[in-house]
Enzyme design. Structure first.
Site, PDB file in Angstrom:
ATOM      1  N   HIS A  88      32.317  33.536  -1.289  1.00  0.00           N
ATOM      2  CA  HIS A  88      30.880  33.271  -1.226  1.00  0.00           C
ATOM      3  C   HIS A  88      30.037  34.541  -1.161  1.00  0.00           C
ATOM      4  O   HIS A  88      28.810  34.482  -1.267  1.00  0.00           O
ATOM      5  CB  HIS A  88      30.587  32.370  -0.017  1.00  0.00           C
ATOM      6  CG  HIS A  88      29.306  31.621  -0.111  1.00  0.00           C
ATOM      7  ND1 HIS A  88      28.222  31.876   0.712  1.00  0.00           N
ATOM      8  CD2 HIS A  88      28.911  30.636  -0.952  1.00  0.00           C
ATOM      9  CE1 HIS A  88      27.233  31.064   0.394  1.00  0.00           C
ATOM     10  NE2 HIS A  88      27.614  30.298  -0.612  1.00  0.00           N
ATOM     11  N   LYS A  90      28.004  37.867  -2.085  1.00  0.00           N
ATOM     12  CA  LYS A  90      27.164  38.174  -3.244  1.00  0.00           C
ATOM     13  C   LYS A  90      26.812  39.658  -3.181  1.00  0.00           C
ATOM     14  O   LYS A  90      26.019  40.078  -2.346  1.00  0.00           O
ATOM     15  CB  LYS A  90      25.917  37.291  -3.234  1.00  0.00           C
ATOM     16  CG  LYS A  90      26.246  35.821  -3.532  1.00  0.00           C
ATOM     17  CD  LYS A  90      25.342  34.876  -2.801  1.00  0.00           C
ATOM     18  CE  LYS A  90      25.643  33.437  -3.183  1.00  0.00           C
ATOM     19  NZ  LYS A  90      27.008  33.005  -2.821  1.00  0.00           N
ATOM     20  N   HIS A 348      17.240  29.533  -1.435  1.00  0.00           N
ATOM     21  CA  HIS A 348      18.674  29.818  -1.484  1.00  0.00           C
ATOM     22  C   HIS A 348      18.978  31.044  -0.631  1.00  0.00           C
ATOM     23  O   HIS A 348      20.126  31.359  -0.354  1.00  0.00           O
ATOM     24  CB  HIS A 348      19.132  30.053  -2.934  1.00  0.00           C
ATOM     25  CG  HIS A 348      20.619  30.065  -3.079  1.00  0.00           C
ATOM     26  ND1 HIS A 348      21.357  31.225  -3.119  1.00  0.00           N
ATOM     27  CD2 HIS A 348      21.512  29.045  -3.167  1.00  0.00           C
ATOM     28  CE1 HIS A 348      22.639  30.932  -3.241  1.00  0.00           C
ATOM     29  NE2 HIS A 348      22.770  29.617  -3.271  1.00  0.00           N
ATOM     30  N   LYS A 350      19.276  33.373   2.763  1.00  0.00           N
ATOM     31  CA  LYS A 350      19.769  33.116   4.117  1.00  0.00           C
ATOM     32  C   LYS A 350      19.319  34.268   5.004  1.00  0.00           C
ATOM     33  O   LYS A 350      19.699  35.431   4.773  1.00  0.00           O
ATOM     34  CB  LYS A 350      21.292  33.019   4.176  1.00  0.00           C
ATOM     35  CG  LYS A 350      21.877  31.850   3.382  1.00  0.00           C
ATOM     36  CD  LYS A 350      22.346  32.303   2.046  1.00  0.00           C
ATOM     37  CE  LYS A 350      23.128  31.221   1.331  1.00  0.00           C
ATOM     38  NZ  LYS A 350      22.662  30.962  -0.029  1.00  0.00           N
TER      39      LYS A 350
END
Length: 471
Positions: A88, A90, A348, A350
């Site tokens: 996950h 990025k 999207h 966080k």
């Protein structure tokens, strides 16, 4: 509102980029390659790290098909030992022809929608130079392990990359390259997760998941006043029918801080809020219901219904303009609504931010990360084993706080811009700007309001007239 924002081409469009390592969950390789300078995109060595380990996975086959059109792209699949884990993280690592390197840690999948119509964030390191010859180096050991220093960031970052090589060589070439670069210009603490079982009290300088956050916050001075932590995420996993993990593990890890200065009262435990969109906010977003496919929680099972009960008092709106939501707090009647300009761009992004002071005017610390609110991302106790945590996924984030920039610095939120207004900075004092993606003050959910659930059907049309049907 896109003032001061960056595009993928801003990051990758420099013709001096020689090599790019791109780590992500979803990848559109054609989109990635289009962001490089057209004169050099066929020359840049591009490494794509993904988590599709099953050979017959349609996502893996699609990646292979796209990569076959670009001879300079090499695919690597990450080692994933946990059944429910994902790759996950990025991130992009850029090696440049001018003998510098750059690290970009962000929240967007490498797909068009994430970089255009959704709210995202990116942390860009300074350009890192090659290490000078030994006689020119500062060999003091004091700075090497200091939380927040570039030296500590380098240790943690290379340890993160080494996790990919647990079973086979994946990242060793980029680890060997990055070892030659000077990270001292970086100010921030790497907060990462790697899958596996990890001893909480081992000798490794690098902790993972919530333990990494707990360790880093020991170096962060806190405002001696009532404060709140806003957890703003795009996904909430199954946390359990009771709030045991949430409060005794996760909130506890996020509540810590450095011992206050002598004479100052100790900081109290912060209030916690969770920022997450409702179906109405998804309906009104730029892509309407389509953006809801990237935002996840579940409320259908009995266990999930119990989870909703204990989360409901913590929920706050993303857009803060719900007619059915709670009245906005007036903050003593004199705090205006601070407009972020992002309420129609579905989140999207966080962010985890600790606000302190009257009307949340100051910020104690801020984390931008790929990690959502889940045990898979942050870790949980492994089978009751004392002193051990189990993490399922790869995640990556950076924690910053004002003391990294100057001893008496303050950190303040900015809205619609990356810069503080002249009147917001006290003369002679350092102030650090942090772009806030949502309006403040936060608006709590009203009675009967529920979070967006992508696996439920939504019959009310969005602004484009579409309905959301889930089979």
């Amino acid at each position: 509102m896109n003032k001061d924002t960056v595009t993928l081409k801003d990051i990758l469009g420099d013709p001096l980029i020689a090599e790019c390592w791109e780590f992500n969950y979803l990848h559109d390789i054609d989109f990635l390659m289009a962001a490089f300078d057209p004169d050099v995109r066929h020359l840049v060595k591009v490494h794509v790290v993904h988590g599709f380990w099953k050979r017959e996975d349609p996502s893996r086959l699609a990646l292979q098909e796209m990569a076959s059109r670009h001879p300079n792209v090499t695919l690597h699949n990450a080692f994933l030992p946990e059944m429910f884990g994902t790759h996950h993280s990025k991130m992009m690592i850029l090696i440049r022809h001018d003998d510098t390197a750059q690290i970009v840690i962000h929240t967007a999948n490498m797909i068009i929608r994430d970089w255009t119509n959704m709210t995202q964030a990116a942390w860009l390191s300074p350009r890192l130079p090659l290490i000078k010859p030994p006689q020119q180096q500062d060999n003091s050991q004091d700075a090497a392990a200091r939380i927040g220093s570039g030296a500590k960031f380098k240790i943690d970052f290379l340890n993160y990359l080494r996790a990919y090589d647990a079973r086979r060589t994946t990242c060793k070439p980029i680890i060997d390259q990055l070892a030659k670069y000077d990270f001292s210009a970086i100010r921030g603490s790497l907060i990462a997760s790697v899958p596996g079982r990890h001893k909480l009290n081992d000798a490794s300088p690098t902790k993972w998941g919530w333990a990494a956050m707990q360790q880093a916050l020991q170096a962060v001075p806190l405002t001696p006043s009532q404060s709140e932590v806003a957890i703003q995420i795009s996904s909430i996993a199954t946390l359990g029918p009771t709030d045991t993990w949430l409060k005794t593990t996760f909130f506890r890890a996020l509540s810590g801080g450095a011992a206050p200065h002598p004479g100052l009262p100790s900081s109290s435990r912060p209030d916690f809020k969770i920022v997450f969109p409702t179906p109405d906010e998804i309906r009104k977003s730029l892509d309407g219901y389509a953006s809801g496919g990237s935002i996840h929680t579940k409320t259908q099972s009995s266990q999930q219904a119990k989870q909703l009960q204990y989360l409901r008092p913590l929920f706050c709106h993303w857009a803060n303009d719900s007619a059915d939501g709670a009245e906005l707090p007036d903050n003593d009647g004199n705090a205006p609504v601070r407009e972020a300009g992002r309420k129609r761009a579905a989140p999207h992004i966080k962010t985890y931010i600790r606000y302190g002071g009257k009307s949340a005017q100051t910020i104690d610390w801020a984390l931008v990360t790929s990690a959502n609110l889940s045990k898979q991302a942050w870790g949980e106790a492994a089978g009751g084993a004392a002193g051990e945590m189990r993490v399922s996924s790869y995640e990556l984030g950076v924690l910053v706080w004002p003391g990294l920039y100057a001893e008496d610095a303050t950190m303040r939120g900015t809205f619609l811009t990356d810069s503080l207004a002249p009147g917001e900075v006290e003369e002679g004092k350092a102030a650090v700007a942090l772009r806030i993606p949502y309006n403040l003050p936060l608006q709590r959910y009203g009675k009967g309001e529920v979070p967006w659930v992508a696996t439920a059907s939504h019959a009310e049309p969005d602004w484009m007239g579409q309905v959301w049907e889930h089979g």
